[in-house]
Design an enzyme around this catalytic site. Structure first.
Site, PDB file in Angstrom:
ATOM      1  N   TYR A 177       0.824  -1.193   0.000  1.00  0.00           N
ATOM      2  CA  TYR A 177       0.000   0.000   0.000  1.00  0.00           C
ATOM      3  C   TYR A 177       0.867   1.256   0.000  1.00  0.00           C
ATOM      4  O   TYR A 177       0.639   2.187  -0.763  1.00  0.00           O
ATOM      5  CB  TYR A 177      -0.914  -0.022   1.228  1.00  0.00           C
ATOM      6  CG  TYR A 177      -2.148   0.782   1.042  1.00  0.00           C
ATOM      7  CD1 TYR A 177      -3.191   0.297   0.267  1.00  0.00           C
ATOM      8  CD2 TYR A 177      -2.268   2.034   1.611  1.00  0.00           C
ATOM      9  CE1 TYR A 177      -4.344   1.037   0.081  1.00  0.00           C
ATOM     10  CE2 TYR A 177      -3.415   2.781   1.428  1.00  0.00           C
ATOM     11  CZ  TYR A 177      -4.452   2.274   0.656  1.00  0.00           C
ATOM     12  OH  TYR A 177      -5.588   3.010   0.467  1.00  0.00           O
ATOM     13  N   LYS A 203      -7.905 -11.663  -6.518  1.00  0.00           N
ATOM     14  CA  LYS A 203      -6.493 -11.533  -6.890  1.00  0.00           C
ATOM     15  C   LYS A 203      -5.655 -12.093  -5.736  1.00  0.00           C
ATOM     16  O   LYS A 203      -5.663 -11.543  -4.635  1.00  0.00           O
ATOM     17  CB  LYS A 203      -6.162 -10.065  -7.128  1.00  0.00           C
ATOM     18  CG  LYS A 203      -4.780  -9.847  -7.679  1.00  0.00           C
ATOM     19  CD  LYS A 203      -4.626  -8.398  -8.113  1.00  0.00           C
ATOM     20  CE  LYS A 203      -3.300  -8.153  -8.791  1.00  0.00           C
ATOM     21  NZ  LYS A 203      -2.161  -8.436  -7.927  1.00  0.00           N
TER      22      LYS A 203
END
Ligand SMILES: [Zn+2]
Length: 676
Positions: free
Chosen positions: A32, A112
């Protein structure tokens, strides 16, 4: 801040983290945070197009094929990455764009998986070859032998399809990952940051047996190439691959942006139920002819995007703040949390790093905090919910006494500046000794199998070890060790205990023969790592000539910094350390450099070599050994002091630099001719 400056800074940081992630399997930041930096860079570059260069991390697929890990294999079909999206608006945009270009396409949404991508090739229904993504465009690494150990990869397909290449994601179950790390810790080996890095590291190992033990799995998400079969849609290919024996991606068929968004949210809501990490959802156009029509950019396909989920965050309570003492004497605060399920694992502790971090967050015992954990394993306390703070708390201050030995603890200073760490001042602090022993026995140091944390703790507790050198006198106390069941549970059978004790003693005996770089590394001297250890090994005949070396002699070694030199001098200035060294020598621990003493001749005396690229027949280690045996030196970087650059295939920037400096470049053949 000037945009050009910031752009450069971001590029450097991103390249650094790319290397950590793709080549060293040990990321330092979360995906992130990485994505945040990448997006900032993209924005700046779009505002300042004049500063955009082709080398920018925004312009290429991250990572490169690691030449040393396996044979390089050329990709027939590129293994591209996907463009990442972070908001509903961006997803809606994508769906709208596809509708404008394709009319009324069908979309597929799939989870994913946070793993690593490989391609599998089958000929006549038989598994033939498996390769990693590598640079994604040209080359990957051959990891066939390791992939054969993965149970969910069928060796033979149900049908004898003439040729098939599929792409899938190799992953490790969270549970297996926690077991692997627990074992690594016990054995004093490297701890993996997250299941993905553990899976990546495992797949690159040279021992397929370990791959089998670590129970990797795979899920197939794309058909790359096929002969002898025709397909119209992606869904159809997945159904067929499932019939061939593959575990394939679960997919949802969608037609509108609302359906797509719902499917993405549905996966997010069940993330915790997966036994492995997910880091997003993939949205793809289903029709294969539409995909062909849209094609790809140089980096990503135009017919698919990835939606990345924000890191999972939860509230929990700080039950206690524990202060631990590390091997270097550093006092580290650790928040003990009320256990909470986050990103597939139970989180019950989070490092607070140092006093500055505690002050910044103002975290106190009893506080309710927000903990974040993305797919990464190290949880972080993000903030304190001040409204929920109970009465009567006070700011937490790391004590000025070592919690283990009671000696005073002070702020560290480096280069006369105050650092953020707080250190125990007692060199004989038992906490430091335990860590030091574990480090001493670890693979990168003396490599003593069986001398892990549990055994070290038992030895210290029973008083068998007072300093490092006592390890080599344990052989005199075999009977005591067996009686106290040092190597195992006291409930174990006596015959088992004597067996494991003998095994440990044998491992200790074997380690006596190690070369001196391992011993030097074992001392855990600050700022003296593996590289410094091997420089010393290559330039000094034995440990005692290092003890007697002056700072000038050390600094003169190519690549040896002043800080490391000073650390060596300081270390051997202490009487206690010389005493330990002598006891080690008396116990029969090797003190002589094998690199210097095994010299065949002096043909390369005075020559400094730098290596680059892949040599046709020799590995890098073999070449280094040859150079050392003929009295040559090895350096990590090209400089004016370099005599030769030994270059193989795919030599990089070192070659350019050497040519620029007019340094002689040798092929493997040239090198062998010099030795003749
Ligand atoms: Zn202490």
């Amino acid at each position: 801040m000037n945009a050009a400056y910031r752009i450069n800074e971001l590029r450097e940081q991103l390249e650094y983290h790319n290397r950590k992630y793709y080549e060293e399997d040990s990321p330092e930041i979360s995906d992130y945070e990485y994505d945040d930096m990448l997006r900032e860079l993209e924005t700046l570059e779009s505002e300042h197009p004049e500063l955009l260069v082709p080398e920018s991390p925004t312009q290429h697929v991250g990572g490169s094929a690691k030449p040393e890990a396996g044979k390089k294999i050329r990709h027939d079909v590129p293994m591209l990455s996907l463009e990442d999206k972070f908001s509903r608006e961006e997803v809606v945009d994508f769906v709208g764009k596809m509708k404008r270009e394709l009319g009324d396409p069908t979309f597929i949404v799939e989870p994913k998986i946070d793993g690593l991508s490989v391609a599998l090739r089958y000929r006549d229904g038989e598994f033939m070859q498996g390769i990693t993504r590598g640079d994604g465009i040209n080359y990957g690494e051959d990891v066939t032998a390791n992939l054969k150990m993965i149970k969910s990869i069928p060796q033979t397909l149900s049908e004898k399809i003439p040729y098939l290449e599929v792409r899938g994601e190799v992953y490790m179950d969270n549970e297996v990952f926690e077991e692997v790390n627990a074992r690594q810790e016990e054995e004093g080996k490297k701890i993996f940051a997250n299941p993905r890095n553990c899976a990546a590291g495992t797949l690159r190992m040279l021992n397929p047996q370990v791959v089998a033990e670590r129970k990797l799995s795979i899920i197939i998400f794309n058909l790359q190439a096929v002969q002898g079969k025709e397909f119209k849609s992606h869904a159809e290919t997945l159904d067929c691959l499932s019939k061939q024996g593959f575990q394939v991606s679960k997919y949802t068929i969608c037609r509108t942006e609302d359906e797509v968004w719902e499917a993405i949210c549905a996966i997010d809501n069940t993330r915790g139920e997966f036994s492995y990490g997910l880091d997003g959802a993939v949205i793809k156009v289903d029709s294969l002819s539409d995909r062909e029509k849209l094609g790809t950019t140089s980096k990503v396909p135009r017919w698919s995007i990835a939606y990345k989920y924000p890191p999972e965050e939860k509230q929990t309570k700080v039950l206690h703040i524990e202060v631990n003492v590390g091997r270097t004497g550093r006092l580290t605060p650790l928040a003990i949390l009320e256990p909470v399920r986050l990103a597939g694992t139970t989180v019950s502790r989070a490092s607070l790093h140092n006093q500055d971090q505690i002050d910044r967050l103002d975290v106190r015992i009893g506080d309710t905090v927000i903990v974040r954990k993305a797919a990464e394993i190290i949880p972080q306390i993000m903030s304190v919910i001040k409204d929920k703070r109970p009465d009567g708390t006070s700011p937490f201050i790391i004590p000025d006494k070592c919690p283990v030995c009671g000696s005073s603890a002070v702020r560290e200073t480096t280069n006369e500046k105050e650092g953020s760490g707080i250190l125990c001042t007692n060199v004989n602090c038992p906490a430091q000794l335990a860590r030091l022993l574990i480090h001493f026995a670890s693979r990168q140091a003396m490599d003593i199998d069986g001398l892990g944390p549990a055994v070290v703790d038992a030895l210290l507790e029973k008083g068998y070890i007072k300093d490092l050198s006592d390890i080599y006198y344990l052989r005199d106390r075999r009977e005591d060790l067996i009686r106290d069941a040092i190597t195992g549970r006291s409930s174990a059978k006596k015959s088992d205990t004597s067996k494991s004790t003998d095994k440990l003693l044998a491992a200790i005996e074997r380690s006596k023969d190690n070369d001196i770089d391992k011993l030097i590394n074992g001392f855990g001297i600050r700022n003296v790592g593996k590289f410094a250890g091997s420089l010393l090994k290559n330039n000094f005949a034995d440990i005692f000539s290092i003890v007697n070396a002056s700072i000038e002699e050390l600094v003169r070694l190519d690549g040896f910094g002043e800080i490391s030199a000073k650390a060596i001098i300081d270390f051997f200035k202490q009487k206690q350390n010389i005493y330990i060294l002598e006891r080690l020598q008396n116990a029969g621990v090797n003190m002589k450099s094998k690199a210097v003493n095994s010299t065949i001749d002096n043909v390369l005396e005075g020559s400094t070599f730098v290596l680059t690229g892949t040599l046709p027949t020799m590995t890098r280690d073999e070449a280094c050994e040859m150079i050392e045996k003929h009295s040559g030196r090895i350096s990590g970087s090209v400089s004016k002091k370099t005599t030769y650059l030994l270059a193989g295939e795919d030599a990089g920037s070192k070659l350019t630099k050497a040519q620029g400096l007019g340094i002689k470049v040798l092929s493997e053949d040239d090198f062998m001719n010099i030795l003749k």
